[in-house]
Design a protein around this motif. Structure first.
Motif, mmCIF file in Angstrom:
data_model
loop_
_atom_site.group_PDB
_atom_site.id
_atom_site.type_symbol
_atom_site.label_atom_id
_atom_site.label_comp_id
_atom_site.label_asym_id
_atom_site.label_seq_id
_atom_site.Cartn_x
_atom_site.Cartn_y
_atom_site.Cartn_z
ATOM 1 N N GLU A 379 0.769 -1.129 -0.024
ATOM 2 C CA GLU A 379 -0.012 0.200 -0.022
ATOM 3 C C GLU A 379 0.904 1.378 0.088
ATOM 4 O OE1 GLU A 379 -4.169 -0.609 2.125
ATOM 5 O OE2 GLU A 379 -2.621 -1.727 3.323
ATOM 6 N N GLU A 476 -15.894 -2.208 -8.881
ATOM 7 C CA GLU A 476 -17.104 -2.196 -7.734
ATOM 8 C C GLU A 476 -17.819 -3.578 -7.901
ATOM 9 O OE1 GLU A 476 -19.423 1.131 -9.010
ATOM 10 O OE2 GLU A 476 -18.257 2.490 -8.112
ATOM 11 N N SER A 479 -15.577 -6.507 -6.626
ATOM 12 C CA SER A 479 -15.538 -6.422 -5.075
ATOM 13 C C SER A 479 -16.777 -7.075 -4.440
ATOM 14 C CB SER A 479 -15.160 -5.097 -4.459
ATOM 15 O OG SER A 479 -13.840 -4.753 -4.923
ATOM 16 N N GLN A 483 -16.697 -10.464 -1.927
ATOM 17 C CA GLN A 483 -17.512 -10.176 -0.858
ATOM 18 C C GLN A 483 -18.560 -11.390 -0.745
ATOM 19 O OE1 GLN A 483 -18.847 -6.338 -1.001
ATOM 20 N NE2 GLN A 483 -16.929 -5.390 0.022
ATOM 21 N N LEU A 497 -9.541 -8.129 -1.926
ATOM 22 C CA LEU A 497 -10.186 -6.873 -1.689
ATOM 23 C C LEU A 497 -9.347 -5.697 -1.365
ATOM 24 C CD1 LEU A 497 -13.192 -8.255 0.427
ATOM 25 C CD2 LEU A 497 -13.532 -7.337 -1.715
ATOM 26 N N LYS A 498 -8.425 -5.971 -0.735
ATOM 27 C CA LYS A 498 -7.490 -4.984 -0.326
ATOM 28 C C LYS A 498 -6.818 -4.547 -1.701
ATOM 29 C CE LYS A 498 -4.928 -4.953 3.444
ATOM 30 N NZ LYS A 498 -4.168 -5.522 4.530
ATOM 31 N N ASN A 500 -7.985 -4.686 -4.813
ATOM 32 C CA ASN A 500 -8.891 -4.013 -5.559
ATOM 33 C C ASN A 500 -9.193 -2.758 -4.835
ATOM 34 O OD1 ASN A 500 -9.093 -6.118 -7.083
ATOM 35 N ND2 ASN A 500 -11.037 -6.989 -6.485
ATOM 36 N N GLU A 501 -9.183 -2.469 -3.564
ATOM 37 C CA GLU A 501 -9.597 -1.281 -3.143
ATOM 38 C C GLU A 501 -8.276 -0.190 -3.247
ATOM 39 O OE1 GLU A 501 -10.242 0.725 1.070
ATOM 40 O OE2 GLU A 501 -9.424 -1.196 1.187
ATOM 41 N N TYR A 504 -8.827 0.806 -6.908
ATOM 42 C CA TYR A 504 -9.962 1.618 -6.894
ATOM 43 C C TYR A 504 -9.599 3.217 -6.634
ATOM 44 C CZ TYR A 504 -14.787 3.090 -6.429
ATOM 45 O OH TYR A 504 -16.099 3.530 -6.666
ATOM 46 N N ASN A 505 -8.850 3.305 -5.446
ATOM 47 C CA ASN A 505 -8.746 4.699 -4.995
ATOM 48 C C ASN A 505 -7.718 5.321 -5.817
ATOM 49 O OD1 ASN A 505 -10.141 4.142 -2.727
ATOM 50 N ND2 ASN A 505 -8.583 3.409 -1.676
#
Length: 518
Positions: A379, A476, A479, A483, A497-498, A500-501, A504-505
């Motif tokens: 990250e 979206e 993810s 989930q 998910l992390k 993809n987040e 995404y950000n």
């Protein structure tokens, strides 16, 4: 990270002028057995250490810049503090940790066939990692750690990394691992030479000639596992992670929750592993039970893949303890090898107390390849690939690579992204102009290239906006799909998910930036 973590790309440096840590000499008393030679060292007090590695038989203690123990820092995360390792008696053939005798693979097969070993590595994903025994073993074999350097866990003993609880100046030694402890693909080739020819021929036929070194290390891990506590590497093997989160360990459902670029990278990791499992069946020196144990094979493959270091262009090495350094986009340490093959880790900058000690495992500006190979998301990465996978052909024509086509976490777009998109637009509308633009890019004529961009920027901007918007909608949906999976049967979902987040950000930041342009 270390479930990853290439494992690492290290330089095979010419270190003629870089001395090994000075060694304080004691008094040697050789003791010979049919299986090994043991040298007892008397250094101020009666210190008796038995090592499975020849170089560790020396009567030596590391220089004062290294030490054989480290303390717990109350202000840092949980440190694995250990005491100096002293043997109460000189026990030829065994240490207080494990047997010191190397045995042939055939003997290991007899041990397995005759019943359970005294101890074996439990590769169950829920099995605890034996870190303290590993640290004691490392010191007994001659590993030296710099003052304040310690193994650390922040997640309840599932993941470990290296940190310092003291200030470390630039150029200071952090870790020393004797060459005889280092597992290498070259040594594995020499050990297994007679039984490798057919397997390596099959690898070449499968298009994996470049993976021969990895295959040799993979076999070495399996061979040592078969020996159970008879292997001199038993404490190291017993300290390693059991659960991995990389592409090798993912399911088809996992791949379906990722964007095409990272899904393709992750699938390639698993496909290579599948080829290894097929080729492994031609190996005659391993136990038949090993060849049928899918979980063991996957574990050994992941150990070889994520903990090895590339030295030069072909050789892979694993230096126990050095394989605990995590990746960082900004690094504090660098792994090197001297001419004798000893592993040396040095500080690359001034490091304040309480800092992690990280190395580079790969391209710091794109976390997706690291995610696919090692199973973690960095990250701190400043950028990610822009995901223009459908323009891969155009990218290659312009002589760019994925690492050139970046979106920064701050919303900036690399110039190569604009080049590739405009090249694609011109191809669809005016091939003659496309050729002119191509020549400007290839020749480095910035003036001519910028003239094209100014003239057609509105078209490029619209295409880029559409790509970003489409990708955000896809993320979206992906993810949501992730989930919906049961994390008990799909334990890689959280890291997916992390990832993809993070992407995404980054795309959100780019979208915001593009919207200010028109």
């Amino acid at each position: 990270h270390e479930s990853k973590p290439a494992r690492r790309s290290a330089k095979k440096d010419e270190l003629k002028d870089t001395p090994r840590p000075d060694l304080l000499q004691g008094t040697n008393t050789p003791i010979t057995t049919p299986n090994m030679k043991l040298h007892c060292a008397a250094v101020a007090v009666a210190l008796a250490l038995v090592s499975p590695f020849a170089s560790a038989f020396q009567t030596a203690l590391p220089h004062s810049s290294f030490r054989h123990h480290h303390s717990v820092s109350p202000s840092s995360p949980t440190n694995i503090g250990t005491r100096p390792f002293f043997a109460n008696t000189v026990d030829i053939g065994r240490s207080p940790i494990h047997s010191k005798i190397f045995i042939a693979s055939s003997d290991a097969r007899k041990l397995r066939a005759g019943g359970p070993l005294a101890a074996a590595v439990n590769i169950n994903e829920a099995a605890p990692r034996e870190i303290q025994s590993f640290e004691e073993w490392s010191r007994s074999c001659g590993v030296g750690m710099g003052d304040g350097v310690a193994l650390t866990t922040t997640d309840g003993a599932m993941d470990y990394s290296v940190m310092t609880n003291q200030n470390i100046p630039t150029g200071s030694p952090i870790l020393y691992v004797p060459s005889d402890m280092v597992l290498t693909s070259v040594a594995a080739e020499q050990e297994f030479r007679a039984g490798l020819a057919d397997a390596e021929r099959q690898l070449a036929e499968e298009g994996l000639r470049e993976c021969v070194s990895l295959f040799r290390l993979f076999l070495k891990i399996l061979s040592e596992y078969e020996k159970g506590d008879q292997s001199p590497y038993f404490p190291w093997l017993n300290s390693l992670p059991r659960q991995f989160y990389n592409g090798v360990s993912m399911t088809d459902d996992c791949f379906d929750c990722l964007l095409p670029y990272v899904s393709e990278l992750s699938r390639k990791e698993r496909e290579d592993y599948v080829v290894f499992t097929k080729v492994l069946q031609s190996i005659q020196f391993l136990d038949s039970a090993t060849l049928l144990d899918k979980e063991l094979i996957k574990w050994a493959y992941n150990v070889a893949l994520t903990r090895s270091t590339l030295v030069g262009t072909r050789e892979l090495r694993i230096a126990p303890m050095a394989d605990y350094f995590n990746h960082g986009a900004e690094t504090e340490a660098e792994i090197k090898y001297d001419q004798e093959g000893n592993c040396l880790v040095y500080a690359t900058k001034d490091i304040p107390a309480g800092s992690p000690l990280r190395i580079s495992l790969g391209e710091p500006k794109d976390p997706s390849p690291l995610f696919a190979k090692y199973g973690f998301i960095d990250e701190t990465s400043p950028a990610t690939y822009c995901k223009l996978l459908h323009l891969k052909k155009e990218m290659e024509r312009l002589r760019y690579e994925f690492k050139d086509l970046l979106f920064s976490t701050g919303g900036d777009v690399s110039p190569a992204v604009y080049d590739v998109i405009l090249y694609s637009i011109l191809e669809q509308n005016d091939p003659s102009l496309q050729e002119q633009f191509y020549q400007a890019v290839i020749s480095g004529n910035e003036e001519a290239k910028n003239s094209f961009h100014q003239q057609y920027f509105s078209y490029t901007l619209d295409a880029l906006k559409q790509h970003v918007d489409t990708t955000l909608r896809s993320l979206e949906e992906l993810s949501r799909k992730a989930q919906s999976l049961d994390a008990r049967t799909h334990p890689r979902v959280p890291i997916i998910l992390k990832h993809n987040e993070f992407v995404y950000n980054t795309f959100l930041a780019v979208q915001s930036n593009l919207n200010t342009m028109g």
